[in-house]
Scaffold this motif. Structure first.
Motif, PDB file in Angstrom:
ATOM      1  N   LEU A   1      40.344  44.799  38.445  1.00  0.00           N
ATOM      2  CA  LEU A   1      39.781  44.509  39.670  1.00  0.00           C
ATOM      3  C   LEU A   1      40.002  45.393  40.889  1.00  0.00           C
ATOM      4  N   SER A   2      39.098  45.602  41.872  1.00  0.00           N
ATOM      5  CA  SER A   2      39.134  46.214  43.014  1.00  0.00           C
ATOM      6  C   SER A   2      38.457  46.008  44.181  1.00  0.00           C
ATOM      7  N   GLY A   3      38.778  46.486  45.100  1.00  0.00           N
ATOM      8  CA  GLY A   3      37.898  46.277  46.180  1.00  0.00           C
ATOM      9  C   GLY A   3      38.496  45.432  47.249  1.00  0.00           C
ATOM     10  N   GLY A   4      39.117  44.273  46.854  1.00  0.00           N
ATOM     11  CA  GLY A   4      39.781  43.354  47.671  1.00  0.00           C
ATOM     12  C   GLY A   4      39.312  41.904  47.279  1.00  0.00           C
ATOM     13  N   THR A   5      39.568  40.995  48.232  1.00  0.00           N
ATOM     14  CA  THR A   5      39.060  39.637  47.970  1.00  0.00           C
ATOM     15  C   THR A   5      38.371  38.975  49.333  1.00  0.00           C
ATOM     16  N   LEU A   6      37.782  38.051  49.204  1.00  0.00           N
ATOM     17  CA  LEU A   6      37.066  37.326  50.476  1.00  0.00           C
ATOM     18  C   LEU A   6      37.349  35.826  50.033  1.00  0.00           C
ATOM     19  N   ALA A   7      37.944  34.889  50.996  1.00  0.00           N
ATOM     20  CA  ALA A   7      38.050  33.661  50.855  1.00  0.00           C
ATOM     21  C   ALA A   7      37.170  33.056  52.022  1.00  0.00           C
ATOM     22  N   THR A   8      36.685  31.717  51.366  1.00  0.00           N
ATOM     23  CA  THR A   8      35.551  30.899  52.289  1.00  0.00           C
ATOM     24  C   THR A   8      36.044  29.711  52.502  1.00  0.00           C
ATOM     25  N   ALA A   9      35.525  28.872  53.391  1.00  0.00           N
ATOM     26  CA  ALA A   9      35.894  27.546  53.575  1.00  0.00           C
ATOM     27  C   ALA A   9      35.148  26.687  52.911  1.00  0.00           C
ATOM     28  N   GLY A  10      34.325  27.346  51.993  1.00  0.00           N
ATOM     29  CA  GLY A  10      33.311  26.468  51.015  1.00  0.00           C
ATOM     30  C   GLY A  10      34.555  26.446  49.587  1.00  0.00           C
ATOM     31  N   GLY A  11      35.496  26.719  49.900  1.00  0.00           N
ATOM     32  CA  GLY A  11      36.576  26.546  48.670  1.00  0.00           C
ATOM     33  C   GLY A  11      36.475  27.613  47.476  1.00  0.00           C
ATOM     34  N   LEU A  12      36.000  28.729  48.123  1.00  0.00           N
ATOM     35  CA  LEU A  12      35.587  29.978  47.133  1.00  0.00           C
ATOM     36  C   LEU A  12      36.572  31.237  47.282  1.00  0.00           C
ATOM     37  N   VAL A  13      36.676  31.826  46.316  1.00  0.00           N
ATOM     38  CA  VAL A  13      37.369  33.269  46.561  1.00  0.00           C
ATOM     39  C   VAL A  13      36.469  34.264  45.738  1.00  0.00           C
ATOM     40  N   PHE A  14      35.845  35.022  46.286  1.00  0.00           N
ATOM     41  CA  PHE A  14      35.107  36.347  45.689  1.00  0.00           C
ATOM     42  C   PHE A  14      35.882  37.358  45.263  1.00  0.00           C
ATOM     43  N   SER A  15      35.581  38.244  44.100  1.00  0.00           N
ATOM     44  CA  SER A  15      36.571  39.287  43.917  1.00  0.00           C
ATOM     45  C   SER A  15      35.743  39.915  42.739  1.00  0.00           C
ATOM     46  N   GLY A  16      36.017  41.281  42.991  1.00  0.00           N
ATOM     47  CA  GLY A  16      35.178  42.427  42.205  1.00  0.00           C
ATOM     48  C   GLY A  16      35.936  43.005  41.101  1.00  0.00           C
ATOM     49  N   GLU A  17      35.067  43.472  40.168  1.00  0.00           N
ATOM     50  CA  GLU A  17      35.620  44.129  38.965  1.00  0.00           C
ATOM     51  C   GLU A  17      35.083  45.473  38.918  1.00  0.00           C
ATOM     52  N   ASP A  18      36.010  46.334  37.963  1.00  0.00           N
ATOM     53  CA  ASP A  18      35.683  47.801  37.702  1.00  0.00           C
ATOM     54  C   ASP A  18      34.295  47.733  36.948  1.00  0.00           C
ATOM     55  N   ASP A  19      34.145  46.835  35.916  1.00  0.00           N
ATOM     56  CA  ASP A  19      33.250  46.685  35.093  1.00  0.00           C
ATOM     57  C   ASP A  19      31.813  46.436  35.682  1.00  0.00           C
ATOM     58  N   GLY A  20      31.624  46.202  36.929  1.00  0.00           N
ATOM     59  CA  GLY A  20      30.543  45.891  37.873  1.00  0.00           C
ATOM     60  C   GLY A  20      30.333  44.162  38.179  1.00  0.00           C
ATOM     61  N   HIS A  21      31.309  43.483  37.747  1.00  0.00           N
ATOM     62  CA  HIS A  21      30.915  42.129  37.846  1.00  0.00           C
ATOM     63  C   HIS A  21      31.715  41.521  39.229  1.00  0.00           C
ATOM     64  N   LEU A  22      30.789  40.823  40.112  1.00  0.00           N
ATOM     65  CA  LEU A  22      31.318  40.208  41.272  1.00  0.00           C
ATOM     66  C   LEU A  22      31.566  38.855  40.557  1.00  0.00           C
ATOM     67  N   ASP A  23      32.730  38.253  40.805  1.00  0.00           N
ATOM     68  CA  ASP A  23      33.341  36.980  40.586  1.00  0.00           C
ATOM     69  C   ASP A  23      33.510  36.115  41.624  1.00  0.00           C
ATOM     70  N   ALA A  24      33.193  34.693  41.445  1.00  0.00           N
ATOM     71  CA  ALA A  24      33.512  33.626  42.452  1.00  0.00           C
ATOM     72  C   ALA A  24      34.284  32.583  41.721  1.00  0.00           C
ATOM     73  N   HIS A  25      35.471  32.294  42.245  1.00  0.00           N
ATOM     74  CA  HIS A  25      36.424  31.304  41.723  1.00  0.00           C
ATOM     75  C   HIS A  25      36.690  30.338  42.611  1.00  0.00           C
ATOM     76  N   ASP A  26      37.174  29.224  42.042  1.00  0.00           N
ATOM     77  CA  ASP A  26      37.709  28.121  42.768  1.00  0.00           C
ATOM     78  C   ASP A  26      38.841  28.349  43.517  1.00  0.00           C
ATOM     79  N   ALA A  27      38.971  28.243  44.636  1.00  0.00           N
ATOM     80  CA  ALA A  27      40.170  28.668  45.573  1.00  0.00           C
ATOM     81  C   ALA A  27      41.496  27.711  45.110  1.00  0.00           C
TER      82      ALA A  27
END
Length: 589
Positions: free
Chosen positions: A505-531
């Protein structure tokens, strides 16, 4: 509808005026979104129920491939973005249309480590950038025209020896690194000041391994006077004139108390007798004592204080030539915004020898106390905890549960090699930790792994004394992986959930009031997780490793998510390519 209204009210109460940014909720007007550095957005149009529908809305290619680590800034519908080589672009945030570009002409090629820039600041019609060649620049936000250009790093603060010269003496090849100071962090703009700190003060050489990468090679901390004195400075936003400068290394009494334990009680395994015996030989080690500043401070306007983490002492890994606690390296410090005067410090690791810079940007929160909420500042550490401090006094209020499994923590390097977890990449590196003020939860990208620290000696030769240094290499047979980890800071620091990632994992995280956490990976994926649960709800392959923190903003009520994808890994041999794209997502109309 009722639940959404309740959440909006809770957000308003949680922000409590701290997030009274000059722009509305739709913007991302500065690094971290506001002076709290929380990397949290109150936008809710993209949420758990519809995030699966996210699609690319537009892509901007910078033309510069490599370590694309910038966090974009969005003000009144315009996005401002910096690139690896300190170029800047202003884009229409709805379409990606280029409004203007600034091409940076560096005055030196001698910089510390791989080229990267982590973002700009925008305030009162000006765009501010701090560059790798040691300049602080103001651009007109409407045209990109240079308004002032201040050379903050003077020629005498350049390198004393080149990496190749020292590498030749060590018998190494494929080397990066120098002792020249420069800037990586996005500036903080507060009270008419542009505040930024230098990197490159803790001298080290990055030696490539046989695969052409850097992770399996070595970071070499050499005994002797190699290094620089790190500093944070404030410049007049109107003119560029320097207003104050605070030096990380303490001139008088930098040795401290020769602490046997960290402030939170963990044994340091120091040979204090040997350090005290060496002290007379190095009375002015503070002059080259290190202390890089990697990321943007948080700011409390009511208290008039900024909070910033400091880096490792120099030389990087070998400590007898800098006896003592090496104040104020490896610390979270509070400074007066108007003068730069030190108010308090908390040193996480006295006499540090492992590369555990206090690098991740601090963030502000209200921490539960017996008499009600306490104004607090938190910092996710390389050592594997999140620390929470009283914002006024620096007192440690809480420490999270350990985010990693420690091994031989603070055991000194040896000639036989000492395996220690975490290694110099840390549990939490420079990447921002997102914090949801309603849930009281922090979301961190955590690296799990171990490093072997080995003391080596190059025998004396004609005209040259013996050279001692510490080499680091990936510990064989130890697990190596990343997790996205949620920490309940409001509820005592327990781990809420932890999800293992497919790549680093790299770059850092973003949290939103929509109940989401976004996180980037070295392999190129941007992921959205349930907070709430950590479940992965969406992911997209951006074509190159994610290197910068994702952000979110809205134009005319339509929400967007943006992230830099340029190749995030610090190793060429990872198998993942580099790129030059800012990728922006939205839901279909």
């Amino acid at each position: 509808m009722m639940l959404a209204a309740i959440r909006r009210l809770a957000l308003a109460c949680a922000f409590g005026g701290l997030l009274a940014a000059p722009a509305g909720a739709e913007d991302w007007p500065m690094f971290g979104r506001d002076h709290t550095n929380r990397h949290f957005s109150p936008l809710t149009s993209i949420d758990r129920t519809n995030v699966r529908g996210l699609r690319p809305a537009w892509i901007f290619q910078t033309g510069v491939t490599g370590y694309f680590q910038a966090e974009p800034v969005v003000v009144e519908g315009v996005m401002y973005l910096s690139t690896t080589q300190n170029h800047v672009a202003a884009l229409e945030a709805r379409t990606g249309r280029v409004l203007w570009t600034y091409t940076h002409k560096a005055r030196t090629e001698k910089i510390f480590g791989p080229p990267s820039n982590r973002g700009v600041a925008v305030s009162n019609g000006r765009v501010f950038e701090a560059t790798m060649d040691g300049r602080v620049i103001a651009l007109d936000a409407a045209t990109g025209k240079v308004l002032w250009d201040h050379e903050a790093v003077r020629p005498e603060e350049g390198e004393s020896e080149t990496a190749s010269e020292l590498a030749g003496q060590l018998g190494a090849a494929g080397v990066q690194g120098s002792s020249r100071l420069g800037f990586k962090m996005p500036p903080l703009v507060a009270e008419g000041l542009v505040i930024v700190g230098v990197a490159g003060a803790g001298y080290g050489l990055h030696v490539e391994d046989a695969k052409g990468g850097l992770d399996g090679g070595a970071v070499v901390g050499i005994e002797g006077g190699y290094g620089r004195r790190g500093w944070l400075a404030a410049y007049d936003a109107a003119t560029g004139a320097e207003r104050w400068r605070w030096y990380v290394t303490k001139e008088d009494g930098w040795e401290g108390v020769f602490a046997e334990k960290t402030a939170d009680g963990v044994p340091l395994h120091r040979d204090i007798a040997a350090e005290k015996a060496a002290a007379a030989k190095y009375p002015e080690a503070w002059r080259v004592g290190g202390g890089s500043l990697w990321m943007t401070p948080a700011y409390d306007r009511e208290l008039g204080l900024i909070y910033v983490g400091t880096g490792n002492p120099a030389p990087q890994n070998f400590g007898l030539s800098r006896p003592g606690d090496n104040l104020y390296t490896m610390s979270l410090v509070a400074l007066d915004v108007a003068t730069g005067r030190l108010r308090w410090y908390y040193q996480q690791v006295p006499h540090e020898e492992w590369g555990y810079d206090v690098a991740s940007p601090p963030f502000l929160l209200d921490h539960p106390g017996p008499n009600g909420p306490v104004k607090a500042v938190a910092q996710g550490s390389k050592t594997g905890w999140i620390y929470v401090h009283d914002r006024t006094t620096g007192a440690l209020l809480a420490k999270s549960a350990p985010l990693i499994t420690h091994k031989n923590l603070y055991a000194p390097p040896t000639e036989a090699g000492t395996v220690v977890s975490p290694g110099p990449l840390g549990a939490i590196s420079w990447h921002p930790v997102a914090y949801d003020p309603v849930a009281g939860a922090a979301f961190a990208q955590v690296r799990h792994g171990a490093t072997t620290y080995t003391v080596k000696t190059v025998p004396a030769a004609a005209g040259r004394p013996a050279i001692r240094y510490t080499e680091t290499s990936e510990a064989k047979g130890e697990p190596s992986f990343s997790t996205l980890t949620a920490v309940d800071l409001a509820g005592g620091g327990a781990i809420k959930w932890s999800v293992k990632a497919g790549s680093r994992l790299s770059g850092g995280t973003l949290a939103t009031a929509g109940g989401l956490v976004f996180s980037g990976e070295d392999d190129g994926h941007l992921d959205a997780h349930d907070a709430e649960t950590g479940a992965m709800l969406w992911r997209f392959q951006c074509g190159a490793g994610i290197g910068g923190p994702p952000i979110t903003y809205a134009i005319g009520g339509k929400q967007y998510v943006a992230v830099a994808a340029g190749g995030a890994s610090f190793t060429k041999g990872s198998g993942f390519g580099t790129g030059d794209a800012l990728v922006v997502f939205s839901l279909p109309d």
